[in-house]
Design a protein around this motif. Structure first.
Motif, PDB file in Angstrom:
ATOM      1  N   GLN A  37      29.533  21.373  39.004  1.00  0.00           N
ATOM      2  CA  GLN A  37      30.516  21.272  37.794  1.00  0.00           C
ATOM      3  C   GLN A  37      31.894  22.266  38.114  1.00  0.00           C
ATOM      4  O   GLN A  37      32.844  21.526  38.514  1.00  0.00           O
ATOM      5  CB  GLN A  37      30.024  21.316  36.298  1.00  0.00           C
ATOM      6  CG  GLN A  37      29.196  20.438  35.621  1.00  0.00           C
ATOM      7  CD  GLN A  37      29.056  20.032  34.395  1.00  0.00           C
ATOM      8  OE1 GLN A  37      29.034  21.791  34.284  1.00  0.00           O
ATOM      9  NE2 GLN A  37      28.265  19.495  33.772  1.00  0.00           N
ATOM     10  N   SER A  43      36.897  15.155  36.450  1.00  0.00           N
ATOM     11  CA  SER A  43      35.731  14.879  35.317  1.00  0.00           C
ATOM     12  C   SER A  43      34.581  14.226  35.346  1.00  0.00           C
ATOM     13  O   SER A  43      33.680  14.014  34.441  1.00  0.00           O
ATOM     14  CB  SER A  43      36.622  14.448  34.002  1.00  0.00           C
ATOM     15  OG  SER A  43      36.592  13.124  34.130  1.00  0.00           O
ATOM     16  N   ASN A  46      31.233  16.086  34.049  1.00  0.00           N
ATOM     17  CA  ASN A  46      31.029  17.151  32.666  1.00  0.00           C
ATOM     18  C   ASN A  46      29.801  16.613  32.112  1.00  0.00           C
ATOM     19  O   ASN A  46      29.478  15.647  32.072  1.00  0.00           O
ATOM     20  CB  ASN A  46      32.818  16.138  32.089  1.00  0.00           C
ATOM     21  CG  ASN A  46      33.939  16.348  32.536  1.00  0.00           C
ATOM     22  OD1 ASN A  46      33.726  17.578  33.083  1.00  0.00           O
ATOM     23  ND2 ASN A  46      35.231  16.589  31.935  1.00  0.00           N
ATOM     24  N   LYS A 253      33.615  25.708  33.797  1.00  0.00           N
ATOM     25  CA  LYS A 253      33.124  24.181  34.586  1.00  0.00           C
ATOM     26  C   LYS A 253      31.811  25.273  35.026  1.00  0.00           C
ATOM     27  O   LYS A 253      31.834  26.381  35.195  1.00  0.00           O
ATOM     28  CB  LYS A 253      34.406  23.760  35.914  1.00  0.00           C
ATOM     29  CG  LYS A 253      35.336  23.701  35.556  1.00  0.00           C
ATOM     30  CD  LYS A 253      35.402  22.696  36.439  1.00  0.00           C
ATOM     31  CE  LYS A 253      36.934  21.978  35.975  1.00  0.00           C
ATOM     32  NZ  LYS A 253      37.101  20.821  37.441  1.00  0.00           N
TER      33      LYS A 253
END
Length: 286
Positions: A37, A43, A46, A253
């Motif tokens: 991540q 994304s 995610n 993140k």
């Protein structure tokens, strides 16, 4: 509350090593998710569960443990140095400032110094781990990574990301040990070994969670620096770059898998460490 009897360095080192290996064996897949991540600029990864499923579906279950040899080799000296350095620096500062018992401010200073000490040990292992965990990695094992790094950057190349690693460890250890001290002062004195274990688990989990909240932005840029990107070189400018290009949220993140690992992981560390230390104290008494 009286402080436990200090033990020689070798006992602190052994207890920290056992605690570290115990934690990594349980929590390592979350570290792989966190790194994916942090390195991703899209994304694709995610969501912790989504990321786990994606890795397993595309690369197999074994990928969740790729690179574990480096952390296993690292965890013994890393965690041993963490706890042993914290205890030794604590003795040093109490003597230097003529303070008979640990205070919260002293616990924060001691933890920060222990974190800086720990950084010098862990950087090469962290560098190898990050390069093995990266999805684009072409390396099959530690030996290949080390050979490539030394060939292209010399022996000092193994210390790429030292500055960002120090930011990460100083902030985590200061938050972890500082909050553990504060939470312990608020807890009732344990009457049984079970109560002591529960208190250690609670203190360690709270400390680990708080330390993770403090150090995640440093961890994000450390991962990118060590992954080999020429875009990121120094910690604070890299933090500014990530925030500008991807938003402030990008600095967190990998936070969920990281806190899921280092929150409970911090509890596991403290419980195993204190249990080992109590065992060694009992041996010395006998």
């Amino acid at each position: 509350m009286s402080e436990p009897k200090p033990l020689p360095f070798i006992y602190q080192f052994a207890s920290g090593a056992i605690a570290g290996v115990s934690e990594i064996l349980v929590m390592y897949p979350l570290d792989v998710v966190k790194t994916r991540q942090q390195l991703a600029t899209t994304s694709d990864y995610n969501g912790t569960i989504r990321c786990l499923k994606k890795i397993v579906a595309e690369e197999g279950v074994s990928r969740l443990y790729k690179g574990i040899s480096a952390p296993i080799l690292m965890e013994a000296p890393k965690r041993a140095i963490k706890f042993a350095a914290n205890d030794e620096w604590g003795k040093f500062y109490r003597k230097a400032f003529d303070i008979p018992v640990m205070t919260q401010s002293l616990a924060i200073l001691t933890g920060a110094t222990a974190g800086a000490t720990e950084s010098f040990v862990v950087v090469p292992f962290e560098l190898v781990k990050i390069q093995l965990q990266d999805k684009t990695s072409k390396f099959n094992g530690m030996g290949e990574v080390v050979k490539h790094i030394v060939k292209t950057g010399g022996p000092l190349g193994l210390y790429k990301g030292l500055e960002s690693t120090m930011w990460r460890h100083v902030s985590w250890n200061a938050g972890y040990f500082g909050l553990i001290h504060q939470v312990r002062t608020l807890m009732p004195k344990p009457k049984t070994s079970t109560e002591k274990t529960l208190i250690d688990l609670t203190c360690g989990t709270i400390g680990g969670t708080f330390g993770t909240m403090l150090n995640t932005p440093f961890d994000v840029v450390k991962s990118r620096i060590q992954a080999g990107s020429t875009k990121y070189k120094w910690t604070l400018p890299s933090i500014a770059t990530v925030a500008k290009e991807e938003g402030m949220g990008a600095l967190y993140k990998g936070f969920v898998p990281k806190v899921l690992r280092l929150g409970p992981g911090g509890g596991i560390l403290l419980v195993v460490f204190t249990t080992c230390m109590d065992f060694f104290r009992s041996i010395q008494k006998d």
